[in-house]
Design a protein around this motif. Structure first.
Motif, PDB file in Angstrom:
ATOM      1  N   PRO A 133      87.205 -44.221 116.982  1.00 47.36           N
ATOM      2  CA  PRO A 133      86.261 -44.589 114.674  1.00 47.36           C
ATOM      3  C   PRO A 133      85.340 -43.395 114.791  1.00 47.36           C
ATOM      4  CG  PRO A 133      87.151 -46.176 115.916  1.00 47.36           C
ATOM      5  CD  PRO A 133      87.233 -45.111 117.245  1.00 47.36           C
ATOM      6  N   LYS A 134      84.549 -43.248 115.997  1.00 47.44           N
ATOM      7  CA  LYS A 134      83.000 -43.272 115.487  1.00 47.44           C
ATOM      8  C   LYS A 134      83.407 -41.240 114.941  1.00 47.44           C
ATOM      9  CE  LYS A 134      80.820 -47.315 116.090  1.00 47.44           C
ATOM     10  NZ  LYS A 134      80.585 -46.655 117.555  1.00 47.44           N
ATOM     11  N   SER A 135      84.580 -41.281 115.635  1.00 43.64           N
ATOM     12  CA  SER A 135      85.159 -39.417 114.760  1.00 43.64           C
ATOM     13  C   SER A 135      85.484 -39.323 114.136  1.00 43.64           C
ATOM     14  CB  SER A 135      86.028 -38.671 116.315  1.00 43.64           C
ATOM     15  OG  SER A 135      85.160 -38.910 117.636  1.00 43.64           O
ATOM     16  N   CYS A 136      85.560 -40.194 113.428  1.00 45.62           N
ATOM     17  CA  CYS A 136      86.461 -40.629 111.938  1.00 45.62           C
ATOM     18  C   CYS A 136      85.893 -39.176 110.944  1.00 45.62           C
ATOM     19  CB  CYS A 136      86.253 -42.094 111.167  1.00 45.62           C
ATOM     20  SG  CYS A 136      87.833 -42.851 112.286  1.00 45.62           S
ATOM     21  N   PHE A 137      86.409 -38.762 110.174  1.00 46.73           N
ATOM     22  CA  PHE A 137      86.333 -37.350 109.080  1.00 46.73           C
ATOM     23  C   PHE A 137      85.528 -38.382 107.934  1.00 46.73           C
ATOM     24  CE2 PHE A 137      87.219 -34.778 105.426  1.00 46.73           C
ATOM     25  CZ  PHE A 137      87.035 -33.578 106.502  1.00 46.73           C
ATOM     26  N   GLY A 138      84.202 -37.526 107.910  1.00 47.39           N
ATOM     27  CA  GLY A 138      83.482 -37.923 106.158  1.00 47.39           C
ATOM     28  C   GLY A 138      82.661 -37.563 105.937  1.00 47.39           C
ATOM     29  N   SER A 139      81.593 -37.089 105.140  1.00 46.01           N
ATOM     30  CA  SER A 139      80.564 -36.549 104.657  1.00 46.01           C
ATOM     31  C   SER A 139      81.507 -35.959 103.072  1.00 46.01           C
ATOM     32  CB  SER A 139      80.445 -35.098 105.773  1.00 46.01           C
ATOM     33  OG  SER A 139      79.342 -34.358 104.769  1.00 46.01           O
ATOM     34  N   CYS A 140      81.202 -37.107 102.858  1.00 44.43           N
ATOM     35  CA  CYS A 140      81.420 -36.470 100.634  1.00 44.43           C
ATOM     36  C   CYS A 140      82.610 -35.360 100.727  1.00 44.43           C
ATOM     37  CB  CYS A 140      79.864 -36.600 100.381  1.00 44.43           C
ATOM     38  SG  CYS A 140      78.986 -34.643 101.284  1.00 44.43           S
ATOM     39  N   PRO A 141      82.486 -34.775  99.334  1.00 44.90           N
ATOM     40  CA  PRO A 141      83.869 -34.239  98.471  1.00 44.90           C
ATOM     41  C   PRO A 141      83.323 -33.012  99.680  1.00 44.90           C
ATOM     42  CG  PRO A 141      82.129 -35.104  97.052  1.00 44.90           C
ATOM     43  CD  PRO A 141      81.086 -35.290  97.794  1.00 44.90           C
ATOM     44  N   THR A 142      85.075 -32.267  99.526  1.00 44.54           N
ATOM     45  CA  THR A 142      84.976 -31.522 100.509  1.00 44.54           C
ATOM     46  C   THR A 142      85.821 -29.941  99.153  1.00 44.54           C
ATOM     47  OG1 THR A 142      86.681 -31.634 100.447  1.00 44.54           O
ATOM     48  CG2 THR A 142      85.412 -32.099 102.904  1.00 44.54           C
ATOM     49  N   ARG A 502      81.028 -39.240 124.690  1.00 42.87           N
ATOM     50  CA  ARG A 502      82.686 -38.803 123.765  1.00 42.87           C
ATOM     51  C   ARG A 502      82.528 -37.432 122.915  1.00 42.87           C
ATOM     52  NH1 ARG A 502      80.039 -43.587 121.614  1.00 42.87           N
ATOM     53  NH2 ARG A 502      82.633 -44.228 120.627  1.00 42.87           N
ATOM     54  N   GLU A 503      81.103 -36.497 123.282  1.00 41.52           N
ATOM     55  CA  GLU A 503      80.752 -35.544 122.257  1.00 41.52           C
ATOM     56  C   GLU A 503      82.173 -34.498 123.116  1.00 41.52           C
ATOM     57  OE1 GLU A 503      77.236 -32.207 122.702  1.00 41.52           O
ATOM     58  OE2 GLU A 503      77.101 -34.029 124.319  1.00 41.52           O
ATOM     59  N   ALA A 504      82.324 -34.096 123.880  1.00 41.93           N
ATOM     60  CA  ALA A 504      83.646 -33.174 124.567  1.00 41.93           C
ATOM     61  C   ALA A 504      84.601 -32.798 123.071  1.00 41.93           C
ATOM     62  CB  ALA A 504      83.928 -33.056 125.640  1.00 41.93           C
ATOM     63  N   GLY A 505      85.108 -34.185 123.163  1.00 40.93           N
ATOM     64  CA  GLY A 505      86.092 -34.597 122.228  1.00 40.93           C
ATOM     65  C   GLY A 505      86.088 -34.493 120.383  1.00 40.93           C
ATOM     66  N   MET A 506      84.998 -34.846 120.406  1.00 39.06           N
ATOM     67  CA  MET A 506      84.558 -35.325 118.743  1.00 39.06           C
ATOM     68  C   MET A 506      85.399 -34.865 118.062  1.00 39.06           C
ATOM     69  SD  MET A 506      80.893 -37.639 118.941  1.00 39.06           S
ATOM     70  CE  MET A 506      81.577 -37.406 116.969  1.00 39.06           C
ATOM     71  N   GLU A 507      85.121 -33.153 118.008  1.00 40.65           N
ATOM     72  CA  GLU A 507      85.075 -31.912 116.987  1.00 40.65           C
ATOM     73  C   GLU A 507      86.505 -31.813 117.226  1.00 40.65           C
ATOM     74  OE1 GLU A 507      84.019 -28.993 114.165  1.00 40.65           O
ATOM     75  OE2 GLU A 507      82.800 -30.800 115.725  1.00 40.65           O
ATOM     76  N   ASN A 508      87.219 -32.165 118.006  1.00 39.01           N
ATOM     77  CA  ASN A 508      88.659 -32.082 117.144  1.00 39.01           C
ATOM     78  C   ASN A 508      89.617 -33.328 116.285  1.00 39.01           C
ATOM     79  OD1 ASN A 508      89.828 -29.238 118.359  1.00 39.01           O
ATOM     80  ND2 ASN A 508      89.943 -30.931 120.288  1.00 39.01           N
ATOM     81  N   LEU A 509      89.224 -33.868 117.340  1.00 42.35           N
ATOM     82  CA  LEU A 509      89.451 -35.628 116.412  1.00 42.35           C
ATOM     83  C   LEU A 509      89.043 -35.671 114.921  1.00 42.35           C
ATOM     84  CD1 LEU A 509      88.816 -38.255 119.733  1.00 42.35           C
ATOM     85  CD2 LEU A 509      90.371 -37.685 118.369  1.00 42.35           C
ATOM     86  N   PHE A 510      87.752 -35.208 114.855  1.00 43.23           N
ATOM     87  CA  PHE A 510      87.028 -35.298 113.451  1.00 43.23           C
ATOM     88  C   PHE A 510      88.225 -34.662 112.706  1.00 43.23           C
ATOM     89  CE2 PHE A 510      84.304 -33.536 110.483  1.00 43.23           C
ATOM     90  CZ  PHE A 510      83.834 -34.705 109.360  1.00 43.23           C
ATOM     91  N   TRP A 511      88.668 -33.569 112.558  1.00 45.25           N
ATOM     92  CA  TRP A 511      89.215 -33.172 111.991  1.00 45.25           C
ATOM     93  C   TRP A 511      90.562 -33.327 111.760  1.00 45.25           C
ATOM     94  CZ3 TRP A 511      87.518 -29.432 108.467  1.00 45.25           C
ATOM     95  CH2 TRP A 511      85.951 -28.831 108.769  1.00 45.25           C
ATOM     96  N   ALA A 512      91.067 -33.988 113.089  1.00 40.45           N
ATOM     97  CA  ALA A 512      91.971 -34.467 112.822  1.00 40.45           C
ATOM     98  C   ALA A 512      92.359 -35.973 112.352  1.00 40.45           C
ATOM     99  CB  ALA A 512      93.095 -34.543 114.573  1.00 40.45           C
ATOM    100  N   SER A 513      91.372 -36.216 111.628  1.00 44.98           N
ATOM    101  CA  SER A 513      91.527 -37.980 110.980  1.00 44.98           C
ATOM    102  C   SER A 513      91.488 -37.981 110.052  1.00 44.98           C
ATOM    103  CB  SER A 513      90.173 -38.444 111.007  1.00 44.98           C
ATOM    104  OG  SER A 513      89.326 -37.827 111.656  1.00 44.98           O
ATOM    105  N   ARG A 514      91.103 -36.971 109.207  1.00 49.51           N
ATOM    106  CA  ARG A 514      91.255 -36.330 106.967  1.00 49.51           C
ATOM    107  C   ARG A 514      92.228 -36.442 106.630  1.00 49.51           C
ATOM    108  NH1 ARG A 514      89.955 -30.027 105.812  1.00 49.51           N
ATOM    109  NH2 ARG A 514      92.236 -29.542 107.685  1.00 49.51           N
ATOM    110  N   PHE A 515      92.136 -36.465 105.141  1.00 52.58           N
ATOM    111  CA  PHE A 515      93.006 -37.077 104.497  1.00 52.58           C
ATOM    112  C   PHE A 515      93.390 -35.330 104.317  1.00 52.58           C
ATOM    113  CE2 PHE A 515      95.027 -40.865 103.685  1.00 52.58           C
ATOM    114  CZ  PHE A 515      93.059 -41.600 103.483  1.00 52.58           C
TER     115      PHE A 515
END
Length: 524
Positions: A133-142, A502-515
């Protein structure tokens, strides 16, 4: 940028119930006084956080007097939280800092056709976020630009504005567009568990000749540039970094954060063959996910005190709010340093840009060189280890300042249809357009001349509220919440091991969790 501060968020638990094309959501959510829907009497609790520090918890309520007054029954809590039941409560919206609701509302924010598509999207989001859950996508409008590269995020707006009191204007470089047309379309999306309040979106255009470039500085001023040159050498702790940092190609140079202290610095040294009398270092970079993790972890520590803490921040001023962002301030930006004649390094400027999603390009103006100075220019970049992903560093000869042409959107569309209300809101510069998770607004700009003869920048203004993930509530820890705010240096040391695991896998999870929807889904 995911900024760590005293802003902490309570549970915003989302339960997706499929009903046709609608999304029924249980949303303990935040509302500014002007954004609370005037739907009359509603069931369920409403928390009214007053600017005075008092709190009303209403079990029934209604908006009256043209939605400028709220009346209901419930309990009044004083500043020291002494409770007094009240059968009749009347509150002016002008005295309210923040509303907190918990109700079933039917929304059509996703705009997807069919139950199957909605179920698949919800499933993908859940799997990615549950994994971490700490890798969930977010950061305002894209923001996405229609054209050959429409799947790539071109900009993210006001990433540091995590509360109304921190509302800000953001400028992101879009560069030169290979189009002979004068019409340009972009998509503004909410792809995260957030609520966005967008005051405006404009295109900033500067006419250029074939050999010119226009760069923005961190203070959003603009300067004309020529002779943009790559470095001659590049040395980083891992070795030669020239192949990675000499071209703007989305191949980024990054490192792992220190496992014992996230504030530990690293240095990248570069040399350039020569430099003009007026020159600037041009950097294209984005944040890593260390700030996202720190921000989310702080939210988890505060947990159930989300509404009250955020309301307290909204009652204060901007300076007070920014003062709380200690861990982010310690991480800082990318310091640009020059080596002087004595061999000593001195900082001449700092690259600052918020956001882990889209890289942005900024120029750091260097002190003027004497016309008699020749030979290579030695530059050093100093930054928190693991905090930045750098795409390119270059050196440019700088000319005079320029003033861009501001172009407001000519049309706004939702789900393929004109949205006059959204257009009027964005053009007014007064009200806010509210975007819920999954929203997609297509904006069309009519440029003053052919797109390929312009250097373009995207200007956005607003703020947003992050949503709490249900999984974080188990980590509620008020002692740690107080520590990371009161002693940010110790916070960065305490949280370094958790980030390292968790650093190594965060980038992939981050992008996979967006609408995520393709541009064609929204426009055709």
């Amino acid at each position: 940028m995911r900024i760590v501060s005293g802003v902490h968020y309570r549970s915003l638990i989302v339960a997706v119930l499929v009903a046709g094309c609608a999304q029924a959501v249980l949303t303990p959510a935040l509302h500014t006084p002007g954004a609370l829907p005037a739907k009359g009497l509603k069931d369920g609790a409403l928390k009214v956080h007053m600017r005075s520090g008092e709190l009303y918890q209403l079990t029934s309520w209604s908006l009256v007097d043209s939605a400028r007054l709220i009346r209901g029954t419930g309990t009044r809590y004083t500043i020291d939280r002494q409770a007094t039941p009240a059968e009749s409560i009347s509150v002016s919206l002008d005295s309210v800092a923040l509303f907190e609701t918990n109700s079933h509302d039917e929304t059509y924010a996703l705009g997807l056709q069919g139950v199957g598509a909605l179920a698949v999207l919800g499933g993908i989001m859940s799997v990615a976020c549950i994994a971490d859950p700490k890798s969930c996508f977010g950061s305002c409008p894209t923001f996405y630009m229609e054209g050959p590269d429409s799947a790539r995020v071109r900009a993210e707006g006001f990433s540091a504005s995590v509360a109304k009191v921190l509302e800000s204007r953001d400028v992101d470089a879009l560069g030169r567009v290979a189009s002979s047309g004068r019409e340009l379309a972009i998509h503004m999306r909410n792809e995260a568990w957030e609520t966005h309040f967008v005051r405006g979106v404009n295109m900033l255009a500067v006419p250029v000749s074939s050999g010119d470039r226009i760069f923005a500085s961190s203070d959003s001023t603009f300067v004309r540039a020529t002779d943009v040159a790559s470095p001659r050498t590049c040395s980083a702790p891992e070795g030669d970094c020239l192949p990675t940092m000499s071209r703007k190609d989305d191949v980024e140079r990054f490192s792992s954060a220190d496992s014992t202290d996230l504030a530990v610095r690293e240095v990248v040294e570069l040399t350039f063959a020569t430099a003009a009398v007026d020159a600037g270092v041009v950097i294209t970079a984005r944040n890593s996910l260390v700030t996202t993790f720190l921000f989310y972890q702080t939210m988890a520590y505060v947990g159930s005190q989300f509404g009250a803490t955020l309301a307290s921040m909204e009652r204060g001023d901007r300076q007070s709010a920014e003062h709380s962002f200690g861990m982010a301030k310690l991480l800082g930006g990318i310091d640009v340093q020059l080596r002087d004649a004595r061999g000593e390094w001195r900082t001449v400027g700092t690259y600052l840009e918020a956001g882990p999603i889209a890289s942005d390009t900024k120029v750091i103006r260097l002190p003027q060189r004497d016309a008699s100075e020749h030979g290579p220019l030695h530059v050093r970049l100093r930054m928190a280890k693991g905090s930045w992903r750098v795409d390119r560093v270059a050196l440019a000869a700088l000319g005079g300042a320029v003033s861009p042409i501001r172009v407001r959107p000519a049309r706004a569309e939702r789900r393929g249809k004109d949205d006059a209300t959204a257009l009027a809101t964005l053009r007014s510069g007064v009200q806010h357009l509210v975007l819920l998770p999954g929203d997609d607004v297509r904006l069309v700009f009519e440029l003053p001349q052919r797109a390929d003869s312009l250097e373009l920048f995207l200007e956005s203004e607003g703020y947003y509220y992050e949503w709490m993930r249900r999984e974080w509530l188990a980590e509620e820890n008020f002692a740690m919440a107080a520590l990371v705010v009161a002693d940010p240096a110790e916070g960065l040391r305490r949280l370094a091991p958790a980030y390292h695991t968790r650093e190594a896998g965060m980038e992939n999870l981050f992008w996979a969790s967006r609408f995520n929807r393709r541009v064609s889904d929204a426009t055709r």
